[in-house]
Design a protein around this motif. Structure first.
Motif, PDB file in Angstrom:
ATOM      1  N   LEU A 172      -1.821  -4.303  -8.916  1.00 53.99           N
ATOM      2  CA  LEU A 172      -2.563  -3.504  -8.399  1.00 53.99           C
ATOM      3  C   LEU A 172      -4.274  -3.514  -8.587  1.00 53.99           C
ATOM      4  O   LEU A 172      -4.553  -4.212  -9.738  1.00 53.99           O
ATOM      5  CB  LEU A 172      -2.254  -2.174  -9.160  1.00 53.99           C
ATOM      6  N   LEU A 180       2.615  -2.727 -12.743  1.00 56.60           N
ATOM      7  CA  LEU A 180       2.021  -2.881 -11.404  1.00 56.60           C
ATOM      8  C   LEU A 180       1.187  -4.205 -11.710  1.00 56.60           C
ATOM      9  O   LEU A 180      -0.266  -3.869 -11.680  1.00 56.60           O
ATOM     10  CB  LEU A 180       1.364  -1.869 -10.730  1.00 56.60           C
ATOM     11  N   LEU A 215      -7.144  -4.265 -12.400  1.00 59.21           N
ATOM     12  CA  LEU A 215      -7.494  -3.238 -11.688  1.00 59.21           C
ATOM     13  C   LEU A 215      -8.916  -3.419 -11.135  1.00 59.21           C
ATOM     14  O   LEU A 215      -9.854  -3.729 -12.104  1.00 59.21           O
ATOM     15  CB  LEU A 215      -7.155  -1.921 -12.371  1.00 59.21           C
ATOM     16  N   LEU A 248      -6.468   2.040  -7.971  1.00 60.86           N
ATOM     17  CA  LEU A 248      -5.777   3.115  -8.052  1.00 60.86           C
ATOM     18  C   LEU A 248      -6.487   4.507  -7.884  1.00 60.86           C
ATOM     19  O   LEU A 248      -7.639   4.623  -8.440  1.00 60.86           O
ATOM     20  CB  LEU A 248      -5.440   2.967  -9.689  1.00 60.86           C
ATOM     21  N   HIS A 257       0.873  -1.009   0.079  1.00 59.51           N
ATOM     22  CA  HIS A 257       0.001  -0.017   0.157  1.00 59.51           C
ATOM     23  C   HIS A 257       0.850   1.192  -0.031  1.00 59.51           C
ATOM     24  O   HIS A 257       1.764   1.277   0.918  1.00 59.51           O
ATOM     25  CB  HIS A 257      -1.032  -0.006   1.188  1.00 59.51           C
ATOM     26  N   LEU A 304       2.876  -4.055  -5.269  1.00 55.94           N
ATOM     27  CA  LEU A 304       1.742  -3.029  -4.940  1.00 55.94           C
ATOM     28  C   LEU A 304       0.364  -3.536  -5.130  1.00 55.94           C
ATOM     29  O   LEU A 304       0.083  -4.035  -6.224  1.00 55.94           O
ATOM     30  CB  LEU A 304       2.049  -1.567  -5.434  1.00 55.94           C
ATOM     31  N   LYS A 305      -0.460  -3.289  -4.145  1.00 54.48           N
ATOM     32  CA  LYS A 305      -1.857  -3.583  -4.353  1.00 54.48           C
ATOM     33  C   LYS A 305      -2.999  -2.422  -4.329  1.00 54.48           C
ATOM     34  O   LYS A 305      -3.843  -2.155  -5.038  1.00 54.48           O
ATOM     35  CB  LYS A 305      -2.597  -4.548  -3.261  1.00 54.48           C
ATOM     36  N   THR A 306      -2.310  -1.353  -3.833  1.00 52.22           N
ATOM     37  CA  THR A 306      -3.128  -0.099  -3.573  1.00 52.22           C
ATOM     38  C   THR A 306      -1.973   1.078  -3.947  1.00 52.22           C
ATOM     39  O   THR A 306      -1.082   1.059  -3.257  1.00 52.22           O
ATOM     40  CB  THR A 306      -4.083   0.222  -2.309  1.00 52.22           C
ATOM     41  N   LEU A 307      -2.550   1.789  -4.498  1.00 51.38           N
ATOM     42  CA  LEU A 307      -1.877   3.250  -4.959  1.00 51.38           C
ATOM     43  C   LEU A 307      -2.546   4.443  -5.105  1.00 51.38           C
ATOM     44  O   LEU A 307      -3.542   4.639  -5.667  1.00 51.38           O
ATOM     45  CB  LEU A 307      -0.933   3.037  -6.273  1.00 51.38           C
TER      46      LEU A 307
END
Length: 451
Positions: free
Chosen positions: A302, A299, A326, A305, A256, A278-281
């Protein structure tokens, strides 16, 4: 006087240099009130003319703790907890406290002691169960004098003279179950070694204290660690960030990342694109470059986003990166072209927020079969747009943020077959339209918030 007869649980005495008597406190002599906590704020000398038979907790704030005051209190022999906040404690007072009280809990916050030797003596003679020290000039050698035979909990915060030695020493106390150290300079290996030696003790430290994260501390980052102290979350707000930050910190397990209201350069976006875990940005309200966003397509894991309110010198050139996995996309500031909507189609989107820079034709082309929540931000919503949204997609939740809704003539209940909830956030809606909605779709849950 009913309150006196029932007894008083908390009594706060305010003033400086005040002598208080039983009459001043409005306590009658019969029956004697029962106090279990007494707080003195800014008092140089106090004479308490009551007999608190069950007085167990005393707190001093911004006081000069002299011999007369302490002698008056310890004569009760019932004090089990003492808190000293911003107090100066005289030498004789420490001696009396050490010899006369059977304290179980001691808390010292930003205090000073005339005699370091007497403070050591206090720690050695008391059989404490709980100790809290904050902003106290205590040393490792002084803390080693503590009688820790009954010690169960210790909290230390911003005591700059303490080192890893104190943490290791206190963790070895026979009854200790909880240690909380904030502001202690150490490495992750140091901490893991102490924790492995004392697995039955809950030991908490601030991630910002780890030497490995010094680069993140410089940009005032908030960090989240997993059980094995791996860095899994970073939040940085309102900073210009050097791309070298993520090269000096181990981010191989980072899941995160939030860089909100930041200036994000193309090289920094390239560094972010290399964090494959990364899973959340979130880049909310940040300045980005169109070319930099393309790096995010690497990513592959991810899921979320957030590009809400991102901006650039060439905002019209901002292009959404291709992210097949996503599921949640916040993009209320992007102007979506037909080509960009074609990019969205292979995604497994469940949530999508859009700004007004999107045509109705583009919305119809959006073939996101799993889309369940659609948020429209800053739109002028008329009947045609509402029909376009609800007829094109089987969304179950529609959110209108900062929208202006026209008066409508709604007469088709099938239009709302798939819609479970309508959320209105800071949006203006004619009362007649709301009334029609409640009549034509009685099972629709409508939530309105104007703050």
């Amino acid at each position: 006087m009913d309150r006196v007869k029932r007894g008083v649980v908390n009594c706060v005495l305010l003033g400086f240099g005040v002598a208080l008597s039983g009459a001043a406190l409005q306590f009658s002599s019969s029956p004697t009130p029962t106090l279990d906590q007494l707080v003195f704020c800014g008092c140089a000398k106090l004479h308490v003319g009551v007999n608190p038979q069950n007085l167990v907790s005393v707190e001093f704030k911004n006081c000069q703790i002299d011999e007369a005051l302490v002698s008056e209190l310890v004569s009760r022999k019932t004090i089990g907890a003492l808190s000293l906040r911003d107090c100066n404690v005289q030498t004789n007072s420490l001696r009396i406290l050490a010899e006369s009280l059977d304290l179980k809990r001691l808390e010292v916050d930003a205090g000073s002691f005339d005699s370091a030797q007497e403070f050591e003596r206090l720690l050695s003679q008391l059989h404490l169960e709980s100790l809290s020290l904050k902003k106290v000039a205590v040393t490792d050698s002084q803390l080693r004098e503590i009688n820790f035979s009954n010690l169960k909990q210790v909290t230390v915060e911003s005591c700059d003279n303490l080192s890893l030695e104190s943490l290791e020493y206190l963790a070895s106390a026979p009854k200790i179950s909880f240690l909380n150290f904030q502001g202690l300079s150490l490495s992750k290996n140091d901490f893991q070694r102490v924790r492995s030696r004392h697995p039955d003790v809950e030991i908490n430290v601030d991630p910002a204290d780890f030497k490995e994260f010094s680069a993140l501390v410089e940009v005032d980052a908030k960090m989240d660690l997993d059980d094995s102290l791996g860095l899994v979350g970073i939040t940085i707000e309102n900073r210009k960030i050097d791309e070298e930050v993520f090269r000096t910190v181990d981010v191989s397990r980072l899941e995160h990342l939030a860089l909100n209201r930041c200036h994000i350069s193309k090289p920094l976006l390239a560094s972010i694109g290399a964090i494959k875990s990364l899973k959340t940005l979130s880049l909310k309200q940040s300045r980005v470059s169109p070319a930099g966003l393309k790096h995010l397509q690497r990513l592959s894991q991810l899921i979320v986003l957030n590009l809400d309110d991102v901006y650039s010198r060439r905002s019209h050139e901002l292009v959404l990166p291709e992210l097949p996995g996503l599921q949640f996309l916040f993009a209320n500031s992007l102007s979506f072209s037909d080509a960009m909507f074609e990019q969205l189609q292979p995604m497994s989107l469940r949530f999508l927020s859009l700004g007004p820079g999107v045509t109705e034709a583009a919305i119809r082309k959006l073939a996101a079969d799993q889309l369940r929540t659609l948020a429209l931000c800053g739109w002028h919503v008329d009947e045609k747009l509402l029909q376009c949204v609800l007829c094109s997609h089987e969304v179950s939740d529609l959110i209108l943020v900062d929208c202006s809704v026209d008066q409508m003539d709604l007469d088709d209940p099938e239009l709302f077959d798939h819609l479970n909830s309508l959320r209105l956030i800071k949006s203006s809606v004619p009362q007649s339209t709301l009334l029609q909605l409640t009549q034509i779709a009685p099972s629709l849950a409508i939530h309105a918030s104007f703050e």
